[in-house]
Enzyme design. Structure first.
Site, PDB file in Angstrom:
ATOM      1  CE  LYS A 188      -1.509   3.070   1.995  1.00  0.00           C
ATOM      2  NZ  LYS A 188      -1.539   4.572   1.604  1.00  0.00           N
ATOM      3  CD  GLU A 191      -2.133   8.980   0.916  1.00  0.00           C
ATOM      4  OE1 GLU A 191      -1.376   8.168   1.035  1.00  0.00           O
ATOM      5  OE2 GLU A 191      -2.658   9.497   1.880  1.00  0.00           O
ATOM      6  CB  CYS A 296      13.168   9.010   7.772  1.00  0.00           C
ATOM      7  SG  CYS A 296      14.256   8.103   6.976  1.00  0.00           S
TER       8      CYS A 296
HETATM    9  P1  NAD Z   1       2.477   9.200   7.053  1.00  0.00           P
HETATM   10  O1  NAD Z   1       2.605   8.655   8.140  1.00  0.00           O
HETATM   11  O2  NAD Z   1       1.363  10.258   6.803  1.00  0.00           O
HETATM   12  O3  NAD Z   1       1.948   8.191   5.875  1.00  0.00           O
HETATM   13  C1  NAD Z   1       2.603   6.626   5.674  1.00  0.00           C
HETATM   14  C2  NAD Z   1       1.691   5.831   5.037  1.00  0.00           C
HETATM   15  O4  NAD Z   1       0.551   5.747   6.124  1.00  0.00           O
HETATM   16  C3  NAD Z   1       0.990   6.265   3.804  1.00  0.00           C
HETATM   17  O5  NAD Z   1       0.905   5.090   3.050  1.00  0.00           O
HETATM   18  C4  NAD Z   1      -0.292   6.675   4.201  1.00  0.00           C
HETATM   19  O6  NAD Z   1      -1.312   6.592   3.080  1.00  0.00           O
HETATM   20  C5  NAD Z   1      -0.735   6.209   5.446  1.00  0.00           C
HETATM   21  N1  NAD Z   1      -1.506   6.651   6.301  1.00  0.00           N
HETATM   22  C6  NAD Z   1      -1.435   8.005   6.653  1.00  0.00           C
HETATM   23  N2  NAD Z   1      -2.461   8.398   7.506  1.00  0.00           N
HETATM   24  C7  NAD Z   1      -3.101   7.122   7.949  1.00  0.00           C
HETATM   25  C8  NAD Z   1      -4.010   6.602   8.788  1.00  0.00           C
HETATM   26  N3  NAD Z   1      -4.653   7.697   9.864  1.00  0.00           N
HETATM   27  N4  NAD Z   1      -4.198   5.515   9.055  1.00  0.00           N
HETATM   28  C9  NAD Z   1      -3.644   4.395   8.343  1.00  0.00           C
HETATM   29  N5  NAD Z   1      -2.606   4.681   7.427  1.00  0.00           N
HETATM   30  C10 NAD Z   1      -2.457   6.018   7.144  1.00  0.00           C
HETATM   31  O7  NAD Z   1       4.018   9.652   6.506  1.00  0.00           O
HETATM   32  P2  NAD Z   1       4.486  10.405   5.260  1.00  0.00           P
HETATM   33  O8  NAD Z   1       3.871  11.882   5.479  1.00  0.00           O
HETATM   34  O9  NAD Z   1       3.813   9.703   3.936  1.00  0.00           O
HETATM   35  O10 NAD Z   1       5.862  10.198   5.070  1.00  0.00           O
HETATM   36  C11 NAD Z   1       6.725  11.122   5.986  1.00  0.00           C
HETATM   37  C12 NAD Z   1       6.963  10.645   7.406  1.00  0.00           C
HETATM   38  O11 NAD Z   1       7.596   9.173   7.340  1.00  0.00           O
HETATM   39  C13 NAD Z   1       7.924  11.521   8.154  1.00  0.00           C
HETATM   40  O12 NAD Z   1       7.436  11.437   9.621  1.00  0.00           O
HETATM   41  C14 NAD Z   1       9.351  10.596   7.955  1.00  0.00           C
HETATM   42  O13 NAD Z   1      10.258  10.844   9.150  1.00  0.00           O
HETATM   43  C15 NAD Z   1       8.827   9.194   7.989  1.00  0.00           C
HETATM   44  N6  NAD Z   1       9.645   8.327   7.601  1.00  0.00           N
HETATM   45  C16 NAD Z   1      10.311   7.460   8.280  1.00  0.00           C
HETATM   46  C17 NAD Z   1      11.302   6.583   7.730  1.00  0.00           C
HETATM   47  C18 NAD Z   1      12.267   5.851   8.719  1.00  0.00           C
HETATM   48  O14 NAD Z   1      12.891   5.046   8.091  1.00  0.00           O
HETATM   49  N7  NAD Z   1      12.101   5.883   9.875  1.00  0.00           N
HETATM   50  C19 NAD Z   1      11.821   6.524   6.409  1.00  0.00           C
HETATM   51  C20 NAD Z   1      10.921   7.499   5.645  1.00  0.00           C
HETATM   52  C21 NAD Z   1       9.949   8.230   5.926  1.00  0.00           C
END
Ligand code: NAD
Length: 510
Positions: A188, A191, A296
């Site tokens: 997944k 989006e 990240c």
């Molecule tokens: P996000 O948490 O908004 O989304 C991540 C995924 O979760 C997406 O596929 C999204 O569709 C889904 N999602 C979003 N809201 C949701 C909900 N309420 N319920 C279920 N699923 C949901 O993150 P983002 O904005 O796409 O990415 C940026 C974040 O990711 C930053 O906080 C960054 O630090 C983190 N990140 C961490 C790493 C790591 O290795 N620790 C790597 C890359 C990014």
């Protein structure tokens, strides 16, 4: 190279491109009636519509994966390794196609997008070694006439939920080891930039991955919630922000699944008074503003210790006007836009709150952002940031670098260790003894010594501490193999009929 249905210039004939699911070996148009909008962040234009899955569509992908598993797990290790090699070649051959999709939907500059694909390829290369990686142990004559051995077996259907900032690499961190271990994988993707997932699906099919072994479900929380409760999903890998990571971990484990959920970050780069100032300034600028700070492992806070602060800040400031911000496909651009307008505005809000709370705004990216409707923010620098300010408390995830000034190494260490997050950190110094002490003392999962973005190579594992990781296994590398397999220990005896007899006592080894 293959003709790819997902390449935008081939299907975008003026009407809005539709980004579908991928189930059972082919694209499947969504039927939920719900869609998301996909933009080119450099122009601000909507370029596509992505289907959002219903629970029933998730069920369909999981059923297809489940049906494929029994046969996929019997494929020999040498055949799976051969397939991984073929996948590696295909992905490498299409690295520019991937990079174009990443730049078009995420906004990062093309060279950085190529770098993303290269780091993902390293994980596929690691997975080519699956026959060795999945080896068990064997103890002959553990007891008289008894041999004991351990094997690792795949889990079944596993799912990956990925963030916007690495739309090609982070899925590769997951599906490459998962598939090599014999699992079927349901992805997944984010989006916000979903096209790379379909290109990956097409190439995996072309490499010979059987139908159902790899599927893509586009969507939002509806799809994620169904994956979390689906009885046939054995494990979930998640990478994204901390609040969602925490909730994915809690719900997934409550539902009996194995979960690794990687969260957000606030990475500190500690610069000691003896550091090479030019090296530290170059590193802070590259790691702070690369990919517009949407990594990240980006450096978000420079912790300047003692008298180095003034010259270090001056060296950083001097470099900022030379950074070219623009459309990621333009060869001169070094930093692209942010992923969405909303995210850009949120990041820019710290340029108001920082000075209101006492920080000094040394570079204001709102003034230097390119004109037009793209989601741009120029490089921004806040000095004299203190721990209670919003700019320090929150993961900004944009091109805003904060300088925190402290007097001693101990203060710097305390700052890093007291932080909610523990993804990456770095120390810049010429003193090997202090660097070693830092490595020993710091409560962070990935540490750089004069290296600002210490993303582990593919034969180590990636993961943070504290609120940057929920679960006990890091991602990819050896821990990735462990995550996607479970152990079984076999105790075997081929009895000598002459000595066979009934023994009602508990088995003893001596
Ligand atoms: P996000 O948490 O908004 O989304 C991540 C995924 O979760 C997406 O596929 C999204 O569709 C889904 N999602 C979003 N809201 C949701 C909900 N309420 N319920 C279920 N699923 C949901 O993150 P983002 O904005 O796409 O990415 C940026 C974040 O990711 C930053 O906080 C960054 O630090 C983190 N990140 C961490 C790493 C790591 O290795 N620790 C790597 C890359 C990014």
């Amino acid at each position: 190279m293959t003709e790819l249905a997902s390449a935008p210039d081939r299907v975008d004939d003026g009407t809005l491109r539709r980004i579908t699911h991928w189930i059972d070996g082919g694209p499947v148009a969504g039927t939920s009636g719900r869609v998301g909008r996909v933009f080119n962040p450099a122009t601000g234009e909507q370029t596509a519509e992505v289907d959002f899955a219903s629970a029933e569509e998730v069920d369909r992908a999981v059923a297809s994966a489940k049906a494929a598993f029994d046969s996929w797990r019997t494929v020999s290790l040498s055949k799976r390794a051969e397939l991984m090699f073929r996948i590696r070649e295909l992905f490498h051959g299409h690295r520019e196609d991937f990079a174009k999709l990443l730049t078009a939907e995420h906004g990062k500059v093309f060279s950085d997008a190529l770098g993303e694909v290269a780091r993902g390829l390293e994980v596929i290369e690691f997975a080519c070694g699956i026959p060795t990686l999945i080896k068990g142990g064997f103890s002959e004559q553990a007891s008289t006439g008894i041999d004991v051995y351990s094997i690792r077996q795949p889990l079944g259907v596993v799912a990956g939920i990925t963030p916007f900032n690495f739309p090609a690499m982070v899925p590769m961190w997951m599906w490459a080891p998962a598939l090599a271990c014999g699992n079927c994988f349901v992805l997944k993707p984010s989006e916000k930039d979903p096209s790379a997932s379909l290109l990956a699906a097409e190439l995996l099919k072309e490499a010979g991955v059987p139908h159902g072994v790899f599927s893509v479900i586009q969507g939002d929380r509806v799809a994620v919630e169904r994956l979390l409760e689906h009885p046939d999903v054995a494990a979930i890998s998640f990478v994204g922000s901390t609040p969602i990571a925490r909730s994915i971990y809690e719900t997934g484990t409550k539902n009996g699944k194995r979960v690794q959920a990687l969260g957000g970050a606030k990475n500190h780069m500690v610069v000691l008074p003896d550091a090479d100032i030019d090296m530290a300034a170059d590193a802070a600028v590259s790691a702070g503003y690369g990919s517009a700070g949407e990594r990240c492992m980006a450096v978000s806070v420079v912790v300047a210790v003692g008298e180095i602060a003034d010259p270090l800040v001056a060296a950083i400031q001097e470099r900022l006007p030379k950074i070219t911000v623009g459309d990621g496909m333009h060869p001169d651009s070094e930093m692209g836009p942010l992923v969405t307008r909303e995210h850009r505005d949120k990041v820019a809000s710290y340029l108001d709150s920082g000075p209101e709370q006492g920080a000094k705004l040394l570079a204001d990216g709102r003034e230097t952002a390119p004109d037009g409707d793209g989601f741009f923010l120029g490089v921004s620098l806040l000095d004299h940031v203190t721990p209670e300010m919003d700019a320090y408390q929150h993961e900004i995830f944009g091109p805003v670098l904060s300088i925190v000034r402290v007097d001693t190494y101990d203060e710097a260490l305390k700052l890093v260790n007291d932080n909610q997050y523990g993804n990456g950190t770095a120390i810049f110094t010429r003193d090997g003894g202090v660097a070693r002490q830092f490595q020993f003392d710091v409560n962070v999962g990935m540490v750089g010594i004069n290296v600002p973005i210490p993303v582990p190579v593919a034969f180590y594992s990636f993961g943070g501490w504290k609120d940057s990781l929920f679960g006990d296994r890091h991602i990819y590398g050896p821990e990735g193999i462990e995550f996607y397999t479970r152990g079984k220990v076999v105790t075997s005896r081929w009895p000598d009929p002459a000595t066979s007899r009934v023994n009602l006592g508990f088995p003893q080894t001596r």
